[in-house]
Structures are given as structure tokens and as C-alpha cells.
Scaffold this motif. Structure first.
Motif, short mmCIF file in Angstrom:
data_model
loop_
_atom_site.label_atom_id
_atom_site.label_comp_id
_atom_site.label_asym_id
_atom_site.label_seq_id
_atom_site.Cartn_x
_atom_site.Cartn_y
_atom_site.Cartn_z
N ASP A 2 48.13 33.58 41.76
CA ASP A 2 47.27 34.69 40.95
C ASP A 2 46.32 34.60 40.23
OD1 ASP A 2 49.45 36.69 41.85
OD2 ASP A 2 50.68 36.25 40.37
N LEU A 3 46.23 33.41 39.38
CA LEU A 3 44.94 32.83 38.61
C LEU A 3 44.05 32.62 39.50
CD1 LEU A 3 43.98 32.25 35.95
CD2 LEU A 3 45.19 29.99 36.19
N ALA A 4 44.48 32.03 40.90
CA ALA A 4 43.10 31.75 41.63
C ALA A 4 42.27 32.96 42.25
CB ALA A 4 43.81 30.74 42.75
N ALA A 6 37.92 36.84 42.61
CA ALA A 6 37.69 38.08 42.37
C ALA A 6 36.50 38.10 41.37
CB ALA A 6 38.64 39.12 42.16
N LEU A 7 36.56 37.57 40.22
CA LEU A 7 35.89 37.66 39.25
C LEU A 7 34.53 37.14 39.55
CD1 LEU A 7 35.46 38.48 36.00
CD2 LEU A 7 35.69 35.67 35.69
N GLU A 8 34.54 36.01 40.48
CA GLU A 8 33.21 35.69 40.79
C GLU A 8 32.52 36.55 41.66
OE1 GLU A 8 34.00 31.76 42.83
OE2 GLU A 8 34.86 30.79 40.75
N SER A 9 33.21 37.20 42.40
CA SER A 9 32.90 38.19 43.33
C SER A 9 32.08 39.28 42.75
CB SER A 9 33.95 38.49 44.37
OG SER A 9 33.25 39.57 45.09
N ARG A 53 36.09 44.73 42.46
CA ARG A 53 36.54 43.27 42.30
C ARG A 53 36.90 43.06 40.91
NH1 ARG A 53 38.18 41.49 46.13
NH2 ARG A 53 39.00 43.58 46.24
N THR A 54 36.18 43.66 39.82
CA THR A 54 36.71 43.47 38.42
C THR A 54 38.21 43.99 38.18
OG1 THR A 54 34.55 43.99 37.91
CG2 THR A 54 36.26 44.35 36.02
N PHE A 55 38.43 45.07 39.02
CA PHE A 55 39.89 45.45 38.74
C PHE A 55 40.95 44.45 39.75
CE2 PHE A 55 43.78 47.53 40.68
CZ PHE A 55 44.30 47.83 39.60
N VAL A 56 40.54 43.78 40.82
CA VAL A 56 41.38 42.95 41.36
C VAL A 56 41.46 41.69 40.46
CG1 VAL A 56 41.53 41.55 43.25
CG2 VAL A 56 40.77 43.80 43.79
N ALA A 57 40.47 41.29 39.63
CA ALA A 57 40.61 40.29 38.84
C ALA A 57 41.44 40.67 37.72
CB ALA A 57 39.13 39.90 38.22
N CYS A 58 41.24 41.80 36.99
CA CYS A 58 42.10 42.23 36.10
C CYS A 58 43.61 42.28 36.41
CB CYS A 58 41.57 43.46 35.50
SG CYS A 58 42.42 44.12 33.96
N GLU A 59 43.92 42.81 37.49
CA GLU A 59 45.23 43.01 38.24
C GLU A 59 45.79 41.70 38.40
OE1 GLU A 59 47.05 46.04 41.24
OE2 GLU A 59 45.54 44.83 42.17
N ASN A 60 45.28 41.00 38.71
CA ASN A 60 45.86 39.44 39.20
C ASN A 60 46.25 38.84 38.05
OD1 ASN A 60 46.30 38.69 42.06
ND2 ASN A 60 44.38 39.92 42.19
N ILE A 61 45.04 38.92 36.83
CA ILE A 61 45.28 38.11 35.61
C ILE A 61 46.66 38.80 34.82
CG2 ILE A 61 43.72 39.34 34.07
CD1 ILE A 61 44.44 35.39 34.58
N VAL A 62 46.49 40.22 34.90
CA VAL A 62 47.90 40.77 34.45
C VAL A 62 49.22 40.22 35.17
CG1 VAL A 62 49.07 43.03 34.33
CG2 VAL A 62 46.78 42.92 33.65
N TYR A 63 49.06 39.90 36.34
CA TYR A 63 50.30 39.43 36.90
C TYR A 63 50.67 38.05 36.29
CZ TYR A 63 49.93 43.05 40.70
OH TYR A 63 49.79 44.03 41.51
N VAL A 64 49.46 37.33 36.03
CA VAL A 64 49.75 35.97 35.51
C VAL A 64 50.42 36.20 34.08
CG1 VAL A 64 48.47 34.01 34.56
CG2 VAL A 64 47.81 34.90 36.76
N THR A 115 42.21 46.94 28.75
CA THR A 115 41.10 46.77 29.62
C THR A 115 41.55 47.06 31.07
OG1 THR A 115 40.53 44.76 28.24
CG2 THR A 115 39.81 44.50 30.54
N TYR A 116 42.95 46.69 31.42
CA TYR A 116 43.56 47.13 32.64
C TYR A 116 43.21 48.70 33.05
CZ TYR A 116 47.09 47.67 36.39
OH TYR A 116 47.96 47.82 37.34
N ASP A 117 43.52 49.43 32.00
CA ASP A 117 43.42 50.87 32.28
C ASP A 117 41.73 51.19 32.54
OD1 ASP A 117 45.90 51.97 31.80
OD2 ASP A 117 45.39 52.41 29.65
N GLN A 118 40.92 50.60 31.89
CA GLN A 118 39.53 50.63 31.94
C GLN A 118 38.87 50.36 33.32
OE1 GLN A 118 38.08 48.54 28.46
NE2 GLN A 118 38.12 50.40 27.03
N SER A 119 39.54 49.05 33.89
CA SER A 119 39.10 48.56 34.95
C SER A 119 39.61 49.25 36.22
CB SER A 119 39.58 47.04 35.21
OG SER A 119 40.80 46.93 34.93
N TYR A 120 41.02 49.89 35.87
CA TYR A 120 41.54 50.61 36.92
C TYR A 120 40.70 52.17 37.14
CZ TYR A 120 44.83 53.77 39.60
OH TYR A 120 45.51 54.35 40.31
N ASP A 121 40.35 52.47 35.90
CA ASP A 121 39.68 53.95 36.06
C ASP A 121 38.11 53.63 36.61
OD1 ASP A 121 39.14 56.73 35.36
OD2 ASP A 121 37.72 55.87 33.76
#
Length: 127
Positions: free
Chosen positions: A9-11, A16-19, A35-46, A76-82
Motif C-alpha cells: 500500500d505504501l509503495a 501514485a503521488l509521483e504520477s 492519482r492524488t486520490f489514489v495516493a491518499c486512499e492507499n496511505i489511508v490503508y497504511v 484530506t481524504y474527503d478533499q481528495s475524494y471530492d
């Protein structure tokens, strides 16, 4: 096994953040928002797996648990999702309008959460 999942998940979050950064620099706001949301979602899983040993699949449960342990990450998760929903589906803003400035601000928040979570994971792995 959970450590492997957290590492994956961290990787994914970092990739996704780089993208997202690349797309943002190229003014591809729609892809950068996704891609910002995907990065946020995965870090939330972490974060959730590190705290609870697993993460919820339900967005509502994710938000509830995240609010309990990291309110700023929840925001931040809410913002990136929106922003992502606006970019991917053309929906109206509920939290933030999709602009380059708003996306850049959210991107930077996600980046900081990834750095914080990375430090936490490194610290836990040394114990």
C-alpha cells in the motif's frame, strides 16, 4: 502478512503521488486529481492497517475510523475524494472546487501524510 500489505500500500501510494506530481506539472488536472486520490486512499490503508491490523472496504467505515485516529488525514481524504469525483465524473463540488490551486494544496497534504506514515512504518519495523 499484514506488513507485506502495508508495504504494498505504501509503495502504491508513493507511485501514485509521483504520477500525480508529473500530471500536475503538465497541467493535466483531471489525471492529477485521480492519482492524488489514489495516493491518499492507499496511505489511508497504511494508517488503518498500522493501527487496527486491517482496513475497511466501506468508505463510510474508513471515514469513521480515520476521524477517530487522524482527523487531518480524514479531511484530506474527503478533499481528495471530492476532487477525484469532479475530475472523473464531472460531478459538482461538495468540499472543494476542482482548481489547480486546490489540487496543489491537497496534493501537498497527501504528500505530507505519506511522509508521516512512512516514518511510522519505518519506526514500527525497527521495533
Amino acid at each position: 502478512m499484514i506488513d507485506d500489505e502495508i508495504g504494498e500500500d505504501l509503495a502504491r501510494a508513493k507511485q501514485a503521488l509521483e504520477s500525480a506530481e508529473r500530471n500536475l506539472n503538465e497541467n493535466d488536472i483531471l489525471t492529477a486529481a485521480n492519482r492524488t486520490f489514489v495516493a491518499c486512499e492507499n496511505i489511508v490503508y497504511v494508517i488503518l492497517k498500522s493501527k487496527f491490523g486491517s482496513s475497511s472496504i466501506s468508505r463510510i467505515k474508513i471515514l469513521t475510523r480515520l476521524k477517530e485516529i487522524n482527523p487531518s488525514a480524514k479531511e484530506t481524504y474527503d478533499q481528495s475524494y471530492d476532487l477525484r469525483v469532479q475530475a472523473d465524473y464531472g460531478r459538482e463540488s461538495k468540499v472543494l472546487p476542482l482548481t489547480k490551486d486546490n489540487l496543489s494544496t491537497t496534493f501537498n497534504k497527501v504528500k505530507e501524510i505519506i511522509h508521516e506514515a512512512s516514518r511510522l512504518v519505518d519506526k514500527q519495523n525497527k521495533i
